[in-house]
Design an enzyme around this catalytic site. Structure first.
Site, PDB file in Angstrom:
ATOM      1  N   ARG A   8      56.566 -21.137 -13.622  1.00 59.60           N
ATOM      2  CA  ARG A   8      55.593 -20.704 -12.622  1.00 59.60           C
ATOM      3  C   ARG A   8      56.204 -19.571 -11.829  1.00 59.60           C
ATOM      4  O   ARG A   8      57.438 -19.442 -11.755  1.00 59.60           O
ATOM      5  CB  ARG A   8      55.180 -21.844 -11.693  1.00 59.60           C
ATOM      6  N   ASN A 189      58.819 -12.823  -9.863  1.00 55.57           N
ATOM      7  CA  ASN A 189      59.720 -12.187 -10.839  1.00 55.57           C
ATOM      8  C   ASN A 189      61.168 -12.663 -10.709  1.00 55.57           C
ATOM      9  O   ASN A 189      62.093 -11.961 -11.112  1.00 55.57           O
ATOM     10  CB  ASN A 189      59.652 -10.656 -10.716  1.00 55.57           C
ATOM     11  N   ARG A 190      61.343 -13.846 -10.142  1.00 53.95           N
ATOM     12  CA  ARG A 190      62.666 -14.443  -9.954  1.00 53.95           C
ATOM     13  C   ARG A 190      63.566 -13.620  -9.019  1.00 53.95           C
ATOM     14  O   ARG A 190      64.783 -13.758  -9.036  1.00 53.95           O
ATOM     15  CB  ARG A 190      63.380 -14.647 -11.306  1.00 53.95           C
ATOM     16  N   LEU A 191      62.946 -12.765  -8.201  1.00 54.18           N
ATOM     17  CA  LEU A 191      63.706 -11.992  -7.215  1.00 54.18           C
ATOM     18  C   LEU A 191      63.690 -12.756  -5.891  1.00 54.18           C
ATOM     19  O   LEU A 191      63.114 -12.314  -4.890  1.00 54.18           O
ATOM     20  CB  LEU A 191      63.121 -10.581  -7.062  1.00 54.18           C
TER      21      LEU A 191
END
Length: 214
Positions: A8, A189-191
């Site tokens: 997710r 975006n996993r940032l």
């Protein structure tokens, strides 16, 4: 089982340096209040990591019972496996996994026993069934059946039928004195946003704050 498609994107909110409290205890209290207001299941549930005498780490969930600027307090059997680990190595780690808010808090520090008076004050606030349960569980020891627990519980109920249940001499609290806090906020975006508070060796502020790469 392939779980590579189970994912997710985190997009609820962000965390900026300007929005952070200068004191990590204030920041934690703010997030804890928000976790409570969001009606999360057991917002005070925290994963406690310890290390045994052979260097093997172990984790389990315990309940935070109160906190202040002196530290974070939980209660347990002093003969339990976690207590044995802490006796050998008091350096521990706490993790609060507030996934519904796409957040987690990691706290590292030193665990020290609280006073007997402090343990007694909390013990007397527990439901009577929980007080009796503390007496009948040899925590972490191997037992042959649940029936043994239930029989012991009934024995304790009869033993302390009159008056208050006393504090077991083998039961009490630990206070984790923090050395660092990490506040993690999920982002797209996993940032992710990560900020680390560390106890400062000297200077006007008792804590340094750094942003960490996700």
């Amino acid at each position: 089982m392939d779980l590579s498609a189970l994912r997710r994107d985190y997009s609820k909110t962000g965390l900026t340096r300007s929005s952070l409290q200068s004191d990590p205890f204030d920041q934690f209290e703010q997030w804890f209040q928000q976790a409570t207001q969001a009606n999360l299941l057991e917002p005070n549930g925290m994963i406690l990591a310890t290390v045994d005498a052979q260097g093997m780490p172990m984790q389990r969930t315990v309940l935070l019972k109160y906190f202040d600027r002196q530290g974070f307090v939980f209660f347990t059997n002093y003969e339990s496996r976690k207590a044995q680990h802490i006796h050998h190595n008091p350096q521990v780690c706490l993790l609060f996994p507030w996934w519904a808010l796409e957040r987690q808090v990691i706290i590292t520090g030193i665990a020290i026993p609280v006073s007997t008076g402090e343990s007694l004050t909390y013990f007397l606030s527990r439901p009577r069934g929980s007080q009796l349960g503390a007496w009948c569980s040899q925590q972490s020891q191997v037992i042959s059946s649940r029936q043994l627990l239930e029989v012991q519980f009934e024995k304790m109920r009869e033993k302390f039928a009159q008056g208050e249940v006393p504090l077991p001499p083998f039961w009490g609290g630990y206070r984790v004195i923090p050395q660092s806090f990490e506040f993690w906020q999920g982002r797209s975006n996993r940032l992710h946003d990560r900020f680390l508070y560390r106890a400062a060796a000297s200077g006007s502020s008792p804590w340094t704050i750094d942003r960490l790469s996700p």
